[in-house]
Every structure is written in structure tokens, then in C-alpha cells.
Scaffold this motif. Structure first.
Motif, PDB file in Angstrom:
ATOM      1  N   GLY A  20      30.667  57.172  -7.978  1.00  0.00           N
ATOM      2  CA  GLY A  20      29.441  57.792  -8.685  1.00  0.00           C
ATOM      3  C   GLY A  20      28.361  56.820  -8.476  1.00  0.00           C
ATOM      4  N   ALA A  21      28.448  55.546  -7.978  1.00  0.00           N
ATOM      5  CA  ALA A  21      27.206  54.634  -8.004  1.00  0.00           C
ATOM      6  C   ALA A  21      26.399  55.367  -6.801  1.00  0.00           C
ATOM      7  N   PRO A  22      25.147  54.543  -6.699  1.00  0.00           N
ATOM      8  CA  PRO A  22      24.283  55.229  -5.746  1.00  0.00           C
ATOM      9  C   PRO A  22      24.630  54.719  -4.239  1.00  0.00           C
ATOM     10  N   ALA A  23      24.651  55.559  -3.262  1.00  0.00           N
ATOM     11  CA  ALA A  23      25.136  55.500  -1.972  1.00  0.00           C
ATOM     12  C   ALA A  23      24.324  54.655  -1.234  1.00  0.00           C
ATOM     13  N   ALA A  48      27.443  44.754  -6.279  1.00  0.00           N
ATOM     14  CA  ALA A  48      26.144  44.866  -6.848  1.00  0.00           C
ATOM     15  C   ALA A  48      25.726  46.411  -7.391  1.00  0.00           C
ATOM     16  N   GLY A  49      26.739  47.127  -7.170  1.00  0.00           N
ATOM     17  CA  GLY A  49      26.533  48.543  -7.733  1.00  0.00           C
ATOM     18  C   GLY A  49      26.295  49.681  -6.905  1.00  0.00           C
ATOM     19  N   PHE A  50      26.727  49.630  -5.733  1.00  0.00           N
ATOM     20  CA  PHE A  50      26.738  50.481  -4.946  1.00  0.00           C
ATOM     21  C   PHE A  50      27.900  51.326  -4.286  1.00  0.00           C
ATOM     22  N   HIS A  51      27.761  52.528  -3.703  1.00  0.00           N
ATOM     23  CA  HIS A  51      29.031  52.969  -3.123  1.00  0.00           C
ATOM     24  C   HIS A  51      28.678  52.937  -1.637  1.00  0.00           C
ATOM     25  N   VAL A  52      29.365  51.754  -1.233  1.00  0.00           N
ATOM     26  CA  VAL A  52      29.323  51.492   0.224  1.00  0.00           C
ATOM     27  C   VAL A  52      29.955  52.217   1.099  1.00  0.00           C
ATOM     28  N   HIS A 109      20.629  55.054   0.292  1.00  0.00           N
ATOM     29  CA  HIS A 109      19.999  53.761   0.569  1.00  0.00           C
ATOM     30  C   HIS A 109      20.526  53.509   1.886  1.00  0.00           C
ATOM     31  N   VAL A 110      19.682  53.127   2.922  1.00  0.00           N
ATOM     32  CA  VAL A 110      20.388  53.018   4.340  1.00  0.00           C
ATOM     33  C   VAL A 110      19.795  51.537   5.051  1.00  0.00           C
ATOM     34  N   VAL A 111      20.925  51.090   5.370  1.00  0.00           N
ATOM     35  CA  VAL A 111      20.877  49.765   6.137  1.00  0.00           C
ATOM     36  C   VAL A 111      21.171  49.734   7.362  1.00  0.00           C
ATOM     37  N   GLY A 112      20.342  49.290   8.373  1.00  0.00           N
ATOM     38  CA  GLY A 112      20.915  49.542   9.891  1.00  0.00           C
ATOM     39  C   GLY A 112      20.669  48.117  10.441  1.00  0.00           C
ATOM     40  N   ALA A 113      21.665  47.607  11.333  1.00  0.00           N
ATOM     41  CA  ALA A 113      21.581  46.370  12.166  1.00  0.00           C
ATOM     42  C   ALA A 113      21.371  46.528  13.581  1.00  0.00           C
ATOM     43  N   SER A 114      20.454  45.908  14.149  1.00  0.00           N
ATOM     44  CA  SER A 114      20.221  46.037  15.616  1.00  0.00           C
ATOM     45  C   SER A 114      19.949  47.485  15.970  1.00  0.00           C
ATOM     46  N   MET A 115      20.954  48.138  17.024  1.00  0.00           N
ATOM     47  CA  MET A 115      20.652  49.620  17.207  1.00  0.00           C
ATOM     48  C   MET A 115      20.761  50.534  15.930  1.00  0.00           C
TER      49      MET A 115
END
Length: 303
Positions: A20-23, A48-52, A109-115
Motif C-alpha cells: 500500500g506504500a508508494p511504489a 523508508a516507506g516504499f513498496h519496492v 517513483h523510478v530509479v535506474g542504474a547505468s543502462m
């Protein structure tokens, strides 16, 4: 872990934290499996409060492979002939979009590493309604004059794959010794365990070659990035040998109001010693979404 259909293929994924947390969608880089986002880091982000959500890109890990496409010829690609490339970064971005839809998520919320940063950028360009905030780590814009690798980094990246478990692990160790953060080196035991776990889960080096072909065949995103209107954080290692820090600087310059964090001593990896920095930076960027909404409301109210 679980598996779902997205964009006509199947993607393997795993979640952490309260549904139910922010994705928070984590997108990994070239040849890397979802294991590249270590469980401990995912758990800190969940705390920290996210649905990872972490997942395997196509042609990596346990997601759909494109073996019928064969192994691309880099010489042909570098000559400018992309006719044999089975997919491009935009297709990987559509995979990410399809994953969010399959999971019933309207946005994340989107986090990307390298490619993964390139994919995250492309996702924000193509589907801005699905991206609440963007964090691009050790990535670049696709512009030909920034983000160049050192000769040594390019050499280990394109070296022939191992022929068995031991030679594959030895190649992985050589690769990470070149790419890792000089200020935060791994022990031999740590690297061997990490590379060995990836090999045992899914060793498909041809997929990495096809992903590299997708990067080479994809166009410069700079002008399209200038049109983004999403809170953006760029993180880059000052000592990155694979994607020169100029790639991160160019990304931050292209995206309106993007913030740039250049980390001294960081190479092309996500060392444990910097996890607190990553979590704090990612969280701070997500909070900009609420700040932007509050500012918009105040403007509408004439305050």
C-alpha cells in the motif's frame, strides 16, 4: 519472486515492503539481474516507506530471452548498421511500463542504474504519467560526446564470456575490479559470492550482448529530456570508468530543474558504504513531488 506478462514478454520480479506504500521501481543495468539491487538496499528503501519492485530486464536473469536473435556483431553495429538489432531501449522502457500496468500501478517513483538509467529516462519520456519522480544513477543521455568509457573498462565489458562456472566467475572478478568504486573496494570473498550467485541463477552472456546492441542502436535522448517535467535526481561517481561523469552532468543539464550529486570515490557500482547516501538522495527527490504539488495548489489559489 514472481513472474508476469508485460509488453508481450515475461518479466521476473520481486517486491519488498508494504504493497500500500508508494511504489518505487528499480531498473538495473547492462547484463545485470535484479540481484544488482541488493536485498539489503531494497529493504532499506522499503523501510523508508516504499513498496519496492526490482525486476530482470528482458535478456537478463529469468525474464524472456531473445536467443533466436543470435549474438550481434559489434563491428557491424559500430559501423552504423542496426538492421540486425532485435530491440532498442524504447522496448525495454515499454517493458517497465507494462510491468507497472500488470502490477496494477498507475505510477511509480523510478530509479535506474547505468543502462537502467537510460531505460528510466526513456520511460519518463514515453510515459510521463507513470513516473512520479526520476533518479538516474551512473547513466547518460545517449549523446555521442559524453559518458565515454575508459579503454580498460570497454575492454572488460566486451571480453569473451567464460566457458564454465570458474572461468565465468574469473571474468566477473576482473570486470568488477575495473568498474568498482576505488574508494570502496569489495573483498575477494564478497565479489566471488556476488558473481557466483549471478552465474548460478542465470548465466546468459548472449543476452548482455543484445542489450549492448540496444544501447548502441538507440538515439540521443538529450532534446527529448529537455521536455520532461518530473522531479529528477542524477547521481554519478566521480571515478566512474564505464560511463564518464560527463554523462551524468549532461543528463542533469538536459532535464529541467534536475539536481546533480557527484560522489567522490564512486565508480560504476553501488557499494554498501554508499547505501545511506543513495537512500537519502532518492527519498529527498520523491519528496519534491509533494512540494511541487503544494506549489501548484498555492499558485492556483493565488497565494
Amino acid at each position: 519472486m514472481a513472474r508476469c506478462k508485460a509488453n508481450g514478454i515475461e518479466l521476473e520480479y520481486e517486491t519488498f515492503g508494504d504493497p500500500g506504500a508508494p511504489a518505487l521501481l528499480l531498473v538495473m543495468g547492462l547484463g545485470m539481474q535484479l540481484l544488482g539491487w541488493e536485498s539489503g538496499l531494497c529493504e532499506r528503501l522499503a523501510g523508508a516507506g516504499f513498496h519496492v519492485i526490482r525486476y530482470d530486464n528482458r535478456d537478463a536473469g529469468l525474464s524472456t530471452f531473445f536467443d533466436e536473435a543470435g549474438v550481434p556483431d559489434l563491428t557491424v553495429l559500430y559501423s552504423g548498421d542496426f538492421s540486425g538489432v532485435p530491440y532498442r531501449l524504447e522496448d525495454l522502457a515499454e517493458d517497465a511500463s507494462g510491468l507497472l500496468t500488470a502490477l496494477g500501478l498507475s505510477a511509480a517513483h523510478v530509479v535506474g542504474a547505468s543502462m537502467g538509467g537510460m531505460i528510466a529516462q526513456e520511460l519518463a519520456i514515453r510515459h510521463p504519467e507513470q513516473v512520479l519522480s526520476l533518479c538516474s544513477i551512473m547513466s547518460t543521455t545517449g549523446a555521442p560526446d559524453v559518458g565515454h568509457p575508459t579503454a580498460e573498462a570497454l575492454g572488460v565489458l566486451t571480453a569473451p564470456p567464460g566457458t564454465d562456472r570458474e572461468s565465468a566467475i574469473a571474468r566477473g572478478l576482473r570486470t568488477w575490479r575495473v568498474l568498482e568504486s576505488p574508494a570502496y573496494p569489495h573483498t575477494e570473498e564478497q565479489l566471488r559470492a556476488t558473481v557466483g550467485a549471478a552465474y548460478d541463477r542465470a548465466n546468459r552472456p548472449a543476452g548482455s550482448a543484445r542489450q549492448l546492441a540496444a544501447i548502441i542502436a538507440s538515439p540521443d535522448r538529450t532534446e527529448r529530456l529537455r521536455k520532461l517535467a518530473v522531479p529528477t535526481q542524477v547521481v554519478h561517481g566521480e571515478a566512474d570508468p564505464l560511463v564518464n561523469v560527463s554523462g551524468g552532468q549532461a543528463t542533469a543539464e538536459a532535464i529541467p530543474d534536475a539536481q546533480l550529486l557527484v560522489v567522490p570515490g564512486m565508480g560504476h557500482d553501488l557499494p554498501l558504504q554508499l547505501w545511506d547516501v543513495y537512500v537519502e538522495t532518492i527519498v529527498a527527490n520523491t519528496l519534491r513531488v509533494d512540494e511541487a504539488a503544494e506549489a501548484a495548489e498555492a499558485s492556483d489559489a493565488g497565494l
